[in-house]
Design a protein around this motif. Structure first.
Motif, mmCIF file in Angstrom:
data_model
loop_
_atom_site.group_PDB
_atom_site.id
_atom_site.type_symbol
_atom_site.label_atom_id
_atom_site.label_comp_id
_atom_site.label_asym_id
_atom_site.label_seq_id
_atom_site.Cartn_x
_atom_site.Cartn_y
_atom_site.Cartn_z
ATOM 1 N N ARG A 4 0.830 -1.213 0.000
ATOM 2 C CA ARG A 4 0.000 0.000 0.000
ATOM 3 C C ARG A 4 0.860 1.258 0.000
ATOM 4 O O ARG A 4 0.375 2.346 0.221
ATOM 5 C CB ARG A 4 -0.927 -0.030 1.200
ATOM 6 C CG ARG A 4 -1.918 -1.186 1.107
ATOM 7 C CD ARG A 4 -2.941 -1.145 2.207
ATOM 8 N NE ARG A 4 -3.910 -2.198 2.011
ATOM 9 C CZ ARG A 4 -4.118 -3.195 2.862
ATOM 10 N NH1 ARG A 4 -3.419 -3.269 3.970
ATOM 11 N NH2 ARG A 4 -5.026 -4.101 2.618
ATOM 12 N N LEU A 24 -1.379 4.478 1.407
ATOM 13 C CA LEU A 24 -2.832 4.639 1.406
ATOM 14 C C LEU A 24 -3.367 5.021 2.777
ATOM 15 O O LEU A 24 -4.305 5.827 2.867
ATOM 16 C CB LEU A 24 -3.506 3.347 0.936
ATOM 17 C CG LEU A 24 -3.429 3.073 -0.551
ATOM 18 C CD1 LEU A 24 -4.020 1.701 -0.864
ATOM 19 C CD2 LEU A 24 -4.136 4.147 -1.356
ATOM 20 N N GLU A 25 -2.799 4.478 3.831
ATOM 21 C CA GLU A 25 -3.272 4.819 5.171
ATOM 22 C C GLU A 25 -3.084 6.313 5.455
ATOM 23 O O GLU A 25 -3.981 6.970 5.988
ATOM 24 C CB GLU A 25 -2.577 3.962 6.235
ATOM 25 C CG GLU A 25 -3.048 2.526 6.267
ATOM 26 C CD GLU A 25 -2.388 1.631 5.211
ATOM 27 O OE1 GLU A 25 -1.445 2.077 4.509
ATOM 28 O OE2 GLU A 25 -2.822 0.484 5.075
ATOM 29 N N TYR A 54 -7.032 0.146 -1.916
ATOM 30 C CA TYR A 54 -6.842 -0.575 -0.658
ATOM 31 C C TYR A 54 -7.257 -2.038 -0.782
ATOM 32 O O TYR A 54 -6.631 -2.919 -0.202
ATOM 33 C CB TYR A 54 -7.629 0.120 0.458
ATOM 34 C CG TYR A 54 -7.281 -0.355 1.835
ATOM 35 C CD1 TYR A 54 -6.183 0.165 2.499
ATOM 36 C CD2 TYR A 54 -8.041 -1.325 2.467
ATOM 37 C CE1 TYR A 54 -5.844 -0.280 3.775
ATOM 38 C CE2 TYR A 54 -7.710 -1.772 3.742
ATOM 39 C CZ TYR A 54 -6.610 -1.243 4.387
ATOM 40 O OH TYR A 54 -6.275 -1.690 5.651
#
Length: 101
Positions: A4, A24-25, A54
């Motif tokens: 990610r 992405l987080e 995700y």
């Protein structure tokens, strides 16, 4: 497990704070904090792209690109150059502010 991580970070500013968005987080945290009154179509597109990346529906770089489009539209995109102190390189070496003394 899907990676990610972005291939390179985005630097997004809100007020006086610039955040390094590496994955992405980070992107979803930044978008979650976006004020409700300022959420528009490009915001929704960025959230959807991050959600789809995700779960592996679209590539991570597509989500990053959509987030960058959102950041440009909202004028929150920054660059590494804006974060670094100004350094002058002259004939005798480097001068200018380079950090705490």
């Amino acid at each position: 497990m899907l990676s990610r991580m972005f291939d390179k970070p985005l630097y997004l500013k809100r007020g006086n704070i610039t955040r390094e968005i590496n994955d992405l987080e980070d992107a979803m945290d930044f978008l979650d904090e976006w004020p409700d009154a300022e959420k528009g179509m490009t915001y929704e597109m960025a959230v959807k792209a991050c959600d789809e990346a995700y779960v592996g529906k679209i590539p991570i770089d597509a989500a990053r690109e959509t987030l960058e489009i959102f950041a440009r539209k909202e004028r929150v995109l920054s660059s590494v150059e804006e974060l670094l102190p100004k350094i002058k390189v002259g004939g005798g070496g480097i001068s200018g502010p380079v950090g705490p003394m």
